[in-house]
Design a protein around this motif. Structure first.
Motif, PDB file in Angstrom:
ATOM      1  N   GLY A   1       1.448   1.407 -11.430  1.00 41.41           N
ATOM      2  CA  GLY A   1       1.269   0.365 -10.425  1.00 41.41           C
ATOM      3  C   GLY A   1       2.457  -0.549 -10.228  1.00 41.41           C
ATOM      4  O   GLY A   1       2.300  -1.658  -9.701  1.00 41.41           O
ATOM      5  N   VAL A   2       3.656  -0.104 -10.630  1.00 41.83           N
ATOM      6  CA  VAL A   2       4.857  -0.938 -10.495  1.00 41.83           C
ATOM      7  C   VAL A   2       5.935  -0.153  -9.741  1.00 41.83           C
ATOM      8  O   VAL A   2       6.372   0.908 -10.203  1.00 41.83           O
ATOM      9  N   PHE A   3       6.370  -0.667  -8.603  1.00 43.06           N
ATOM     10  CA  PHE A   3       7.425  -0.036  -7.811  1.00 43.06           C
ATOM     11  C   PHE A   3       8.775  -0.629  -8.218  1.00 43.06           C
ATOM     12  O   PHE A   3       9.009  -1.821  -8.070  1.00 43.06           O
TER      13      PHE A   3
ATOM     14  N   GLU B   1       0.849  -1.194   0.000  1.00 46.10           N
ATOM     15  CA  GLU B   1       0.000   0.000   0.000  1.00 46.10           C
ATOM     16  C   GLU B   1       0.880   1.237   0.000  1.00 46.10           C
ATOM     17  O   GLU B   1       1.755   1.388   0.858  1.00 46.10           O
ATOM     18  N   MET B   2       0.660   2.110  -0.966  1.00 47.29           N
ATOM     19  CA  MET B   2       1.403   3.363  -1.044  1.00 47.29           C
ATOM     20  C   MET B   2       0.484   4.448  -1.567  1.00 47.29           C
ATOM     21  O   MET B   2      -0.150   4.284  -2.620  1.00 47.29           O
ATOM     22  N   GLY B   3       0.398   5.524  -0.822  1.00 45.52           N
ATOM     23  CA  GLY B   3      -0.421   6.647  -1.275  1.00 45.52           C
ATOM     24  C   GLY B   3      -1.873   6.286  -1.499  1.00 45.52           C
ATOM     25  O   GLY B   3      -2.525   6.846  -2.387  1.00 45.52           O
ATOM     26  N   GLY B   4      -2.376   5.349  -0.717  1.00 45.70           N
ATOM     27  CA  GLY B   4      -3.787   4.978  -0.810  1.00 45.70           C
ATOM     28  C   GLY B   4      -4.121   3.961  -1.873  1.00 45.70           C
ATOM     29  O   GLY B   4      -5.291   3.645  -2.070  1.00 45.70           O
ATOM     30  N   HIS B   5      -3.120   3.436  -2.595  1.00 45.42           N
ATOM     31  CA  HIS B   5      -3.416   2.395  -3.565  1.00 45.42           C
ATOM     32  C   HIS B   5      -2.315   1.345  -3.576  1.00 45.42           C
ATOM     33  O   HIS B   5      -1.219   1.569  -3.060  1.00 45.42           O
ATOM     34  N   LYS B   6      -2.594   0.201  -4.145  1.00 51.44           N
ATOM     35  CA  LYS B   6      -1.639  -0.911  -4.168  1.00 51.44           C
ATOM     36  C   LYS B   6      -0.740  -0.824  -5.397  1.00 51.44           C
ATOM     37  O   LYS B   6      -1.203  -0.460  -6.478  1.00 51.44           O
ATOM     38  N   VAL B   7       0.517  -1.156  -5.186  1.00 50.22           N
ATOM     39  CA  VAL B   7       1.451  -1.265  -6.304  1.00 50.22           C
ATOM     40  C   VAL B   7       2.203  -2.589  -6.192  1.00 50.22           C
ATOM     41  O   VAL B   7       2.398  -3.122  -5.098  1.00 50.22           O
ATOM     42  N   LEU B   8       2.617  -3.114  -7.330  1.00 51.74           N
ATOM     43  CA  LEU B   8       3.449  -4.315  -7.351  1.00 51.74           C
ATOM     44  C   LEU B   8       4.852  -3.945  -6.878  1.00 51.74           C
ATOM     45  O   LEU B   8       5.456  -3.003  -7.395  1.00 51.74           O
ATOM     46  N   MET B   9       5.371  -4.674  -5.897  1.00 52.37           N
ATOM     47  CA  MET B   9       6.677  -4.357  -5.319  1.00 52.37           C
ATOM     48  C   MET B   9       7.776  -5.153  -6.025  1.00 52.37           C
ATOM     49  O   MET B   9       7.933  -6.359  -5.808  1.00 52.37           O
ATOM     50  N   PHE B  10       8.535  -4.462  -6.874  1.00 55.77           N
ATOM     51  CA  PHE B  10       9.711  -5.048  -7.506  1.00 55.77           C
ATOM     52  C   PHE B  10      10.970  -4.239  -7.148  1.00 55.77           C
ATOM     53  O   PHE B  10      11.930  -4.224  -7.903  1.00 55.77           O
ATOM     54  N   GLY B  11      10.910  -3.601  -5.970  1.00 53.71           N
ATOM     55  CA  GLY B  11      12.056  -2.833  -5.514  1.00 53.71           C
ATOM     56  C   GLY B  11      12.607  -3.327  -4.196  1.00 53.71           C
ATOM     57  O   GLY B  11      13.352  -2.627  -3.525  1.00 53.71           O
ATOM     58  N   SER B  12      12.259  -4.547  -3.821  1.00 55.79           N
ATOM     59  CA  SER B  12      12.630  -5.071  -2.504  1.00 55.79           C
ATOM     60  C   SER B  12      13.833  -6.011  -2.600  1.00 55.79           C
ATOM     61  O   SER B  12      14.111  -6.585  -3.648  1.00 55.79           O
ATOM     62  N   ASN B  13      14.532  -6.162  -1.464  1.00 59.03           N
ATOM     63  CA  ASN B  13      15.614  -7.147  -1.360  1.00 59.03           C
ATOM     64  C   ASN B  13      15.175  -8.409  -0.616  1.00 59.03           C
ATOM     65  O   ASN B  13      16.011  -9.235  -0.259  1.00 59.03           O
TER      66      ASN B  13
END
Length: 410
Positions: free
Chosen positions: A361-363, A53-65
């Motif tokens: 929608g892509v982080f 959840e970011m800024g009130g909406h969902k994004v796909l997390m592809f920035g994580s370790n």
């Protein structure tokens, strides 16, 4: 007011004025904020996972370790809560004095066995491992040799060392040998290298480095921050992947990636760890890791060993993503890992791509100097064991549209 006090007050104002003068023109971040493409400090309001959840909406997390996808695992959360209840919120001191808990010692024993070394030390952060261990090991008559693309923590550790500092071109074994040929055979020479390079996703050429170790009488330290939980048997890392654990003198790792916590460790032989335990400044003079973080890392270590299917899932989705990005014409370099660099080769466009991806929608994370050369800017796409092929495909399609629109790929 006494003259001395007036002088000191004026001196203080003068010094503060100098610093303010130095930094008042630093407005690079504001430039990108004004363009609505500033990519840092984005607030997440949910657990880390494949979607956040970011800024009130969902994004796909592809920035994580979080390669193993364990950061939201309830078993780890429960262990952390239990440790919080038993030991409290902190240790109120360093490991050296009053801050050693029985679970710290237990974790060190388990990591030593897991990695395949005699002993290890656990630190409060992975950064402080490299920052403290490298200068603790080396004297002014020694040499430290690093890959050009080693992590910033290695660079800072090298800078703090009194040793003579050398480097070689990224993964260029001829250049490494050129450096080593010039050094005294009997001198202490420590080669420090990332097992997996965190921005580009390629691996250190460890077999060749080991050959040079023997040829030129060197020692090797490998940073396994991005190798643990990904490569080797039960995720033991790149050293295990190449079957070279015994040939590597020191192995460093972190808890903040595959082990779903915060902290780090250095593993080596008994004598080296005994020395570091009593001389490494970032270990002796830092508060010890919190009970909750220690328990979380230990439970993650157990799960990784008990669930080999987790790493298998990571590699299955990684192979799919690598295949799809190549098919769509993205430039992804020499990556061999779940870290996939999507080269942009322009700083402004790198920020723009990151912002457009977020809106779609892509982080993803932008990588610009000093994390890379100016001509090598990229966005970093990283995978977790819990990602699905459908999520990857959605991201590939969104990024393909953006990259084509920006003239980065055809």
């Amino acid at each position: 007011m006494q003259p001395v006090l007036i002088y000191l007050e004026n001196l203080h104002l003068f010094i503060m004025g100098q610093l303010q003068e130095r930094f008042k023109s630093y407005r690079e971040p504001q430039k990108f904020m004004a363009m609505d493409v500033y990519p840092y400090f984005r607030e997440i309001t949910s657990k880390q996972g494949t979607e956040v959840e970011m800024g009130g909406h969902k994004v796909l997390m592809f920035g994580s370790n979080a390669y193993t996808g364990l950061t939201g695992d309830q078993r780890i959360i429960d262990k952390a809560k239990a440790a919080l209840d038993k030991y409290g919120s902190g240790c109120a001191g360093s490991r050296f004095l009053n801050g050693t808990l029985d679970i710290h010692v237990q974790l060190e024993k388990e990591i030593s066995k897991y990695i395949g070394k005699d002993d290890c030390l656990c630190f409060s952060t992975g950064f402080s491992v490299n920052q403290g261990v490298i200068p603790a090991l080396l004297s002014k008559d020694d040499y430290v040799i690093c890959d050009d693309r080693d992590h910033a923590s290695i660079v800072d550790g090298r800078r703090l060392a009194f040793a003579k500092q050398l480097h070689y071109k990224h993964n260029d074994m001829d250049d490494l040998e050129r450096v080593l040929q010039k050094l005294p055979y009997e001198a202490v020479k420590l080669i420090v290298v990332d097992g997996v390079f965190s921005m580009e996703g390629d691996l250190a050429k460890l077999p060749e480095i080991v050959e040079l170790k023997h040829k030129y009488n060197c020692s090797i330290m490998v940073d396994e921050a991005h190798g643990i939980g990904v490569f080797g048997k039960q995720g033991r890392g790149v050293c295990d992947h190449f079957g070279l654990t015994d040939e590597v003198d020191l192995i460093m790792g972190t808890f903040s990636k595959s082990l779903a916590s915060i902290g780090g460790f250095i593993a080596s032989d008994f004598d080296t760890i005994n020395y570091l335990r009593h001389s490494c400044r970032t270990y002796i003079f830092s508060a010890s890791n919190t009970p909750a973080a220690t328990a979380a890392a230990m439970e993650a270590l157990h799960i990784i060993q008990q669930e080999p299917e987790r790493i298998e899932a990571l590699w299955k989705v990684t192979r799919y993503a690598l295949k799809r990005f190549r098919e769509e014409g993205f430039e992804i370099g020499d990556t061999e890992s779940p870290i996939i660099p999507l080269y942009v080769r322009d700083i402004s466009k790198t920020f723009l791509v990151t912002a457009l991806a977020f809106k779609a929608g892509v982080f993803i994370n932008p990588v610009i100097p000093p994390a890379c050369a100016p001509q090598d800017t990229l966005v970093r796409f990283a995978l977790m064991a819990t990602h699905t092929e459908d999520q990857v495909e959605r991201a590939v399609q969104a990024l393909k549209k953006i990259f084509i629109e920006q003239g980065i790929i055809k």
